[in-house]
Scaffold this motif. Structure first.
Motif, PDB file in Angstrom:
ATOM      1  N   SER B 407      26.794  49.530 -12.377  1.00  0.00           N
ATOM      2  CA  SER B 407      27.085  48.346 -11.553  1.00  0.00           C
ATOM      3  C   SER B 407      28.213  47.537 -12.177  1.00  0.00           C
ATOM      4  O   SER B 407      28.424  47.577 -13.388  1.00  0.00           O
ATOM      5  CB  SER B 407      25.841  47.486 -11.391  1.00  0.00           C
ATOM      6  OG  SER B 407      25.653  46.678 -12.524  1.00  0.00           O
ATOM      7  N   GLU B 408      28.890  46.806 -11.346  1.00  0.00           N
ATOM      8  CA  GLU B 408      29.989  45.970 -11.821  1.00  0.00           C
ATOM      9  C   GLU B 408      29.477  44.879 -12.753  1.00  0.00           C
ATOM     10  O   GLU B 408      30.197  44.394 -13.613  1.00  0.00           O
ATOM     11  CB  GLU B 408      30.693  45.313 -10.619  1.00  0.00           C
ATOM     12  CG  GLU B 408      31.413  46.293  -9.698  1.00  0.00           C
ATOM     13  CD  GLU B 408      32.567  47.002 -10.381  1.00  0.00           C
ATOM     14  OE1 GLU B 408      32.939  48.092  -9.911  1.00  0.00           O
ATOM     15  OE2 GLU B 408      33.082  46.481 -11.383  1.00  0.00           O
ATOM     16  N   ALA B 409      28.225  44.516 -12.545  1.00  0.00           N
ATOM     17  CA  ALA B 409      27.655  43.432 -13.348  1.00  0.00           C
ATOM     18  C   ALA B 409      27.411  43.834 -14.795  1.00  0.00           C
ATOM     19  O   ALA B 409      27.165  42.976 -15.648  1.00  0.00           O
ATOM     20  CB  ALA B 409      26.345  42.962 -12.721  1.00  0.00           C
ATOM     21  N   HIS B 410      27.489  45.136 -15.056  1.00  0.00           N
ATOM     22  CA  HIS B 410      27.187  45.594 -16.416  1.00  0.00           C
ATOM     23  C   HIS B 410      28.135  44.999 -17.449  1.00  0.00           C
ATOM     24  O   HIS B 410      27.748  44.688 -18.581  1.00  0.00           O
ATOM     25  CB  HIS B 410      27.245  47.122 -16.470  1.00  0.00           C
ATOM     26  CG  HIS B 410      26.907  47.686 -17.808  1.00  0.00           C
ATOM     27  ND1 HIS B 410      25.682  47.459 -18.413  1.00  0.00           N
ATOM     28  CD2 HIS B 410      27.620  48.432 -18.675  1.00  0.00           C
ATOM     29  CE1 HIS B 410      25.660  48.062 -19.585  1.00  0.00           C
ATOM     30  NE2 HIS B 410      26.824  48.653 -19.781  1.00  0.00           N
ATOM     31  N   ILE B 411      29.397  44.842 -17.017  1.00  0.00           N
ATOM     32  CA  ILE B 411      30.385  44.276 -17.949  1.00  0.00           C
ATOM     33  C   ILE B 411      29.953  42.871 -18.352  1.00  0.00           C
ATOM     34  O   ILE B 411      30.053  42.481 -19.517  1.00  0.00           O
ATOM     35  CB  ILE B 411      31.779  44.222 -17.282  1.00  0.00           C
ATOM     36  CG1 ILE B 411      32.229  45.642 -16.964  1.00  0.00           C
ATOM     37  CG2 ILE B 411      32.773  43.537 -18.197  1.00  0.00           C
ATOM     38  CD1 ILE B 411      33.515  45.706 -16.189  1.00  0.00           C
ATOM     39  N   ARG B 412      29.456  42.150 -17.361  1.00  0.00           N
ATOM     40  CA  ARG B 412      29.009  40.792 -17.665  1.00  0.00           C
ATOM     41  C   ARG B 412      27.828  40.803 -18.630  1.00  0.00           C
ATOM     42  O   ARG B 412      27.689  39.942 -19.498  1.00  0.00           O
ATOM     43  CB  ARG B 412      28.649  40.072 -16.369  1.00  0.00           C
ATOM     44  CG  ARG B 412      28.705  38.572 -16.479  1.00  0.00           C
ATOM     45  CD  ARG B 412      28.550  37.914 -15.128  1.00  0.00           C
ATOM     46  NE  ARG B 412      29.746  37.974 -14.324  1.00  0.00           N
ATOM     47  CZ  ARG B 412      30.858  37.272 -14.549  1.00  0.00           C
ATOM     48  NH1 ARG B 412      30.923  36.446 -15.560  1.00  0.00           N
ATOM     49  NH2 ARG B 412      31.897  37.393 -13.754  1.00  0.00           N
ATOM     50  N   ASN B 413      26.946  41.838 -18.458  1.00  0.00           N
ATOM     51  CA  ASN B 413      25.828  41.981 -19.396  1.00  0.00           C
ATOM     52  C   ASN B 413      26.337  42.103 -20.827  1.00  0.00           C
ATOM     53  O   ASN B 413      25.772  41.540 -21.755  1.00  0.00           O
ATOM     54  CB  ASN B 413      25.020  43.246 -19.078  1.00  0.00           C
ATOM     55  CG  ASN B 413      24.123  43.070 -17.885  1.00  0.00           C
ATOM     56  OD1 ASN B 413      23.780  41.951 -17.529  1.00  0.00           O
ATOM     57  ND2 ASN B 413      23.739  44.165 -17.263  1.00  0.00           N
ATOM     58  N   LEU B 414      27.403  42.892 -20.961  1.00  0.00           N
ATOM     59  CA  LEU B 414      27.913  43.160 -22.311  1.00  0.00           C
ATOM     60  C   LEU B 414      28.483  41.904 -22.953  1.00  0.00           C
ATOM     61  O   LEU B 414      28.462  41.757 -24.164  1.00  0.00           O
ATOM     62  CB  LEU B 414      28.990  44.249 -22.257  1.00  0.00           C
ATOM     63  CG  LEU B 414      28.530  45.646 -21.862  1.00  0.00           C
ATOM     64  CD1 LEU B 414      29.707  46.594 -21.827  1.00  0.00           C
ATOM     65  CD2 LEU B 414      27.467  46.170 -22.803  1.00  0.00           C
ATOM     66  N   ILE B 415      29.018  41.020 -22.110  1.00  0.00           N
ATOM     67  CA  ILE B 415      29.640  39.816 -22.657  1.00  0.00           C
ATOM     68  C   ILE B 415      28.587  38.815 -23.115  1.00  0.00           C
ATOM     69  O   ILE B 415      28.792  38.070 -24.065  1.00  0.00           O
ATOM     70  CB  ILE B 415      30.553  39.170 -21.598  1.00  0.00           C
ATOM     71  CG1 ILE B 415      31.725  40.091 -21.275  1.00  0.00           C
ATOM     72  CG2 ILE B 415      31.078  37.822 -22.068  1.00  0.00           C
ATOM     73  CD1 ILE B 415      32.634  40.366 -22.452  1.00  0.00           C
ATOM     74  N   THR B 416      27.462  38.799 -22.418  1.00  0.00           N
ATOM     75  CA  THR B 416      26.427  37.831 -22.797  1.00  0.00           C
ATOM     76  C   THR B 416      25.884  38.182 -24.179  1.00  0.00           C
ATOM     77  O   THR B 416      25.998  39.312 -24.625  1.00  0.00           O
ATOM     78  CB  THR B 416      25.274  37.857 -21.778  1.00  0.00           C
ATOM     79  OG1 THR B 416      24.661  39.151 -21.808  1.00  0.00           O
ATOM     80  CG2 THR B 416      25.767  37.559 -20.377  1.00  0.00           C
ATOM     81  N   PRO B 417      25.277  37.214 -24.834  1.00  0.00           N
ATOM     82  CA  PRO B 417      24.717  37.505 -26.155  1.00  0.00           C
ATOM     83  C   PRO B 417      23.473  38.379 -26.088  1.00  0.00           C
ATOM     84  O   PRO B 417      22.989  38.859 -27.108  1.00  0.00           O
ATOM     85  CB  PRO B 417      24.353  36.118 -26.712  1.00  0.00           C
ATOM     86  CG  PRO B 417      24.259  35.238 -25.544  1.00  0.00           C
ATOM     87  CD  PRO B 417      25.134  35.786 -24.491  1.00  0.00           C
ATOM     88  N   THR B 418      22.962  38.614 -24.903  1.00  0.00           N
ATOM     89  CA  THR B 418      21.786  39.468 -24.759  1.00  0.00           C
ATOM     90  C   THR B 418      22.151  40.912 -25.067  1.00  0.00           C
ATOM     91  O   THR B 418      23.057  41.465 -24.467  1.00  0.00           O
ATOM     92  CB  THR B 418      21.242  39.393 -23.316  1.00  0.00           C
ATOM     93  OG1 THR B 418      20.978  38.031 -23.008  1.00  0.00           O
ATOM     94  CG2 THR B 418      19.969  40.204 -23.168  1.00  0.00           C
TER      95      THR B 418
END
Lengths: 335, 664
Positions: B407-418
């Motif tokens: 998903s496109e949102a995965h990149i955002r996952n990587l940026i978060t500290p989670t």
């Protein structure tokens, strides 16, 4: 203090070099615009800065906590099957925000970017512009210290573009550092304090607008509208005018000083009996300088322009001498 | 339309082939499965089973059966009680339990048996085991029956031989009997010659009376004499009496006188008696005389007869002697016959079985199931449930992870500290919830058909094990999803892993078909363990505390896979590498430049102040110039302490200030 430092950073996909020898120091609290032609590596540079990509050589130093980075790339990055609110809540949670903080941020950002009415819609049901706005909201949800925005105003109407720019200013005032790219150079001109220009896989300029003017050695932009389009060819042969900026019957020159240039120009026009519709003299904007910098003309062209000017100067001095001898005024000899 | 379909096929094949990993998997998967399965199963079709045995006492027969089993590559394990042996079948330690009756033997009065306990819940194995063991038992029985029949036949044969031998003796006996018969006939004829008649009138008793008279005469003389003598005695007694009476001893008188009287009385009676008998004697004597005379004559006759008898007797004796010899011969023959018959009897005694039923079936064989009578769905249910848990866990976890990654949102996952690990754990819990839901629905739906005792407790026990087993499969799915670059590779890998787990779980082909060493390894298969758990709980009604080893093995898978997931997530998470590296560099730089950062801040402040003082808009006083110089010197001293890179930052500014100060 530098918020981001890049030291001799190279990046390649396999054997294909995308960026080479990039060294930058980006100061805290600035709004920095990255310019370049399509495919030059702007998004790659942003990805390297934010840590999504690993440099092939060199290093990237980020002086900002992980929690305080926000980004928005060209392709919106959220879950299509969640609603606008759910996306905001989810990513806010991943950043560790509590319920109150989330509510506060959500209310502010949704209201500011006018997505309140669409908060309950699934993300996939939004229009292109709404998706972009949502993406921008998600980049700001954690009140970041470093904000990376890749084409934040693409697909937005002028009004919303203005809103986004305003939002950027708000965050800048809060002390955030914002790095953004945009094809709307006028917007960049308005909001950015510094610029980074990429060409040929590397940084060819990094600094303020004034620095850019100094580097390019220009202060003025003269725009001549010709009656006859065929007359443009005449300018090509003689002046090596700025082809990138000129369009059809409009000839544009970027130059440093006025008097001698106009003298020569007028002389040429008169000699060739070129019919002019309009002559306009303004200060060059970012677009002009950018186009000039990345045009097909290489540095030799700039030197040629300098040489031409020197020649003009020498010719001028000779004339001035003659004039002095011929009792003409000194003003004619100043370069 | 066909062309369009063809185009789609071509496009899909291109996509598959251009992905090297998926191409490799597509080509190698069948080969890999064939190779592994082929190598594992070898050529033979025997099962490598372990059979438990128990008997109170192992007879030779029981040991013979056991050694036959061992010859067929059955591993035999001895148990101390029938219950232990049966429980071992329940828990899967052995595949069958064989119980022999104590001191198993074949006798008419002894009811021996061999009992087999088999686990019918392993449908693909139970019949094979039953066949193998039962066939062995039948072969053993057949052999025993044959032996018994052989024994009987040999006894009959021996009897036949001996009887043949004794036939001639019998013939001799008959001949001897004939001879004896003729001898006795002869004896009879000789004996008939002897006339034993005798005429008693010839004895003449009257004559004897006459004889007696003579005797009378003689006796009367005797009697008179006796009487006279007695009278003399009586006279003497009278004299004695008078003599005694003259003695003046009262005592003597009292004692002797009566006695004398008595004697006298007796004498008198004797005299009377003698007289009485005298007459009879006289008569008898007379008779006797005559009789004696007669008797003399008869005796002479008798003497003659006796001579004749004597002659016959001698002859008879001779013949009797011959007869005796013959009888002796007959007796010997009889003895010999007796001996043979005794021997035959002995041999017959040695044959212990005469019952035809016993010969046909020397001992009973029974087959019992270790599991109570259950509906066939109950036997299948553990396998079905295991497969459901496997597929749901594997597919959902790997698919969710792939969806997340793609998903496109995965990149955002990587940026978060989670960390990606947290997201993986979220996926783990999501899948687990789905599995638990499916498990609950399945069990509640099927419960009425299963007739489970203590349903609620079993539901909870199986739920715990479902969570454990499902977790293992989910971790595998997450690992597959994390390591796959695309959804199709993830799906192919998931299918491959599932297939391998199923093939080597005993569901299709019993694990007992594999070599023993490999069996031990295959019993570590998490799918095998899952099926085992459900089998124990729902089919065999076993409590969890009885299977700690298997639970521990599955726990080890859980822990091991979890650790692997944690470690590998770090590898898959590129961003971590980058940020980690940068943080490391940053920390190093920070350590070195902690002091310098403070200095640069000070310097920046000084430069700001100097720029303010030296601003062309302000009119500058002498005091301010002095102040500016002092500040400049201070700035310079701080500048000297900075590193080269930082110096470059401040060089231009300081230079400018220097120029301005110089100008002043």
């Amino acid at each position: 203090m530098n918020i981001v430092e890049l030291e001799h950073v190279n990046f390649a996909y396999g054997k294909s070099i995308i960026l080479k020898d990039i060294s930058l120091k980006l100061q805290k609290g600035k709004v920095i615009g990255i310019l370049g032609e399509s495919g030059v590596g702007k998004t790659t540079l942003l990805s390297l800065i934010v840590g999504l990509l690993k440099p092939s050589k060199g290093r990237v130093i980020l002086n900002v906590p992980e929690k305080k980075i926000g980004f928005s790339f060209q392709t919106p990055s959220f879950f299509d099957e969640l609603t606008v609110e759910e996306n905001i809540t989810y990513f806010a949670r991943l950043y560790g925000l509590d319920k109150n903080q989330i509510e506060k941020t959500k209310t502010f950002l949704l209201g500011f970017l006018e997505l309140n009415d669409h908060a309950k819609k699934l993300a996939k049901e939004l229009s292109g512009g709404m998706k972009k706005r949502l993406d921008v909201i998600l980049s700001l949800v954690n009140d970041p210290h470093l904000i990376i925005l890749d084409e934040p105003v693409g697909e937005l109407d002028p009004f919303l573009r203005e809103k986004v720019n305003e939002l950027i200013s708000i965050y800048r005032k809060r002390g955030a550092t914002i790095i953004l790219t945009s094809h709307y150079l006028s917007d960049l001109m308005d909001i950015c304090e510094e610029f980074i220009i990429l060409k040929d896989k590397t940084v060819i300029f990094s600094g303020t607008f004034d620095n850019l003017l100094s580097q390019l050695n220009v202060n003025y932009k003269t725009q001549i509208v010709l009656e006859n389009e065929r007359d443009v060819e005449l300018f090509k042969t003689i002046f090596r005018y700025n082809e990138a900026l000129s369009i059809r019957n409009k000839v544009i020159f970027l130059h440093k000083d006025k008097p001698l240039f106009y003298k020569l120009l007028l002389h040429f026009i008169k000699k060739n009996k070129i019919k002019i519709k309009e002559i306009k003299v303004t200060s060059p904007d970012l677009r002009d300088l950018f186009l000039d910098l990345v045009s097909k003309r290489d540095t030799n062209q700039k030197e040629t322009r300098s040489e031409n000017e020197n020649q003009i100067n020498q010719t001028n001095q000779t004339k001035a001498k003659k004039t002095i001898l011929g009792k003409k005024t000194n003003s004619e000899k100043e370069p | 339309m066909l062309q369009t379909i063809f185009e789609v096929i071509r496009k899909d094949l291109r996509l598959l082939i251009r992905s090297r990993s998926s191409l490799l998997i597509i080509l190698l998967t069948p080969l890999l499965i064939l190779l592994i399965t082929g190598v594992s199963l070898e050529k033979q079709t025997n099962f490598y089973i372990t059979a438990g045995v128990y008997s109170d006492s192992y007879s030779h027969l029981a040991k013979s059966y056991i050694s036959n089993l061992e010859m067929q590559s059955v591993n035999v394990k001895y148990f101390d009680s029938e219950k232990e042996c049966v429980d071992a079948v329940k828990y899967g330690t052995v595949q069958a339990c064989i119980v022999f009756s104590p001191d198993l033997r074949i006798e008419d009065k002894y009811n021996g048996f061999i009992k087999f306990y088999v686990d019918y819940s392993h449908l693909n194995l139970a019949w094979a085991i039953k066949d193998m063991l039962f066939t062995t038992a039948q072969e053993e029985t057949k052999e025993l029956s044959q032996n018994l029949i052989d024994d009987l036949l040999s006894v009959v044969e021996t009897a036949n031989k001996n009887l043949d031998l004794q036939k001639s003796d019998l013939t001799n006996l008959a001949t001897s009997n004939d001879k004896l018969s003729s001898i006795f006939s002869t004896i009879s004829s000789y004996l008939s010659v002897i006339n034993p008649k005798f005429d008693f009138s010839l004895l003449k008793l009257d004559d004897i009376e006459d004889s007696a008279s003579s005797l009378k005469l003689k006796s009367s003389g005797v009697v008179s004499l006796a009487s006279n003598k007695l009278s003399e005695v009586s006279n003497s007694l009278d004299e004695l009496k008078s003599s005694v009476s003259q003695i003046n001893d009262s005592q003597v008188n009292s004692l002797i006188l009566p006695k004398i009287d008595k004697i006298k009385t007796d004498i008198i009676s004797y005299q009377q008696t003698i007289l009485a008998n005298k007459n009879s004697i006289d008569s008898t004597a007379g008779e006797l005389q005559s009789y004696i005379e007669n008797l003399k004559n008869q005796i002479n006759n008798l003497s003659k007869i006796l001579d004749e008898v004597r002659i016959s007797q001698d002859k008879s004796l001779e013949y009797v002697s011959d007869g005796k010899k013959q009888v002796a011969n007959i007796l010997n023959s009889v003895f010999d016959l007796q001996k043979s018959i005794n021997e035959l009897e002995k041999k017959i005694d040695q044959v212990s079985v005469f019952s035809s039923g016993k010969i046909a079936e020397p001992f009973k064989t029974e087959i019992e199931s270790v599991t109570p009578e259950k509906h066939s769905i109950t036997l299948l249910f553990p396998t079905i449930l295991s497969l459901m848990v496997l597929f749901v866990s594997l597919i959902i976890s790997s698919t969710l992870l792939q969806m997340e990654k793609q998903s496109e949102a995965h990149i955002r996952n990587l940026i978060t500290p989670t960390k990606t690990l947290i997201i993986s754990l979220g996926i783990f819990l999501t899948t687990l919830i789905v599995v638990i839901l499916q498990y609950s629905i399945s069990l509640i739906t099927v419960a009425p058909m299963l007739s489970i005792k203590g349903f609620f407790l079993k539901f909870l026990e199986a739920l715990l094990l479902t969570i454990l087993s499902s977790s293992v499969f989910i971790f595998i799915g997450i690992l597959i999803g994390s390591s796959s670059k695309s959804e199709e590779i993830s799906l192919i890998l998931t299918a491959l892993v599932a297939l391998l787990l199923i093939i080597f779980s005993g569901m299709i082909y019993p694990l007992e078909a594999f070599p023993r060493g490999l069996q031990m390894v295959l019993k570590l298969n998490p799918l095998y363990l899952t099926d085992y758990f459900y089998n124990q709980i729902f089919v065999k009604d076993v409590v969890l505390t009885k299977i700690p080893l298997q639970i521990l093995t599955q726990l080890c898978w859980f822990v091991g896979l979890f650790i692997a997931l944690v470690l590998l997530q770090e590898l898959f998470d590129e961003k971590f590498l980058i940020s980690h590296r940068n943080k490391a560099l940053h920390k190093k730089k920070k350590r070195n430049s902690r002091v310098e950062n403070e200095e640069t801040e000070k310097l920046t402040k000084l430069l700001v102040e100097l720029n303010h003082i030296l601003s062309p808009k302000n009119k500058i006083t002498t005091e301010e110039i002095e102040n500016a110089k002092r500040l400049y010197l201070k700035a310079l001293s701080i500048y000297q302490k900075l590193d080269k890179t930082q110096k470059e930052e401040f060089f231009d500014e300081l230079n400018l200030i220097h120029k301005k100060l110089s100008a002043l």
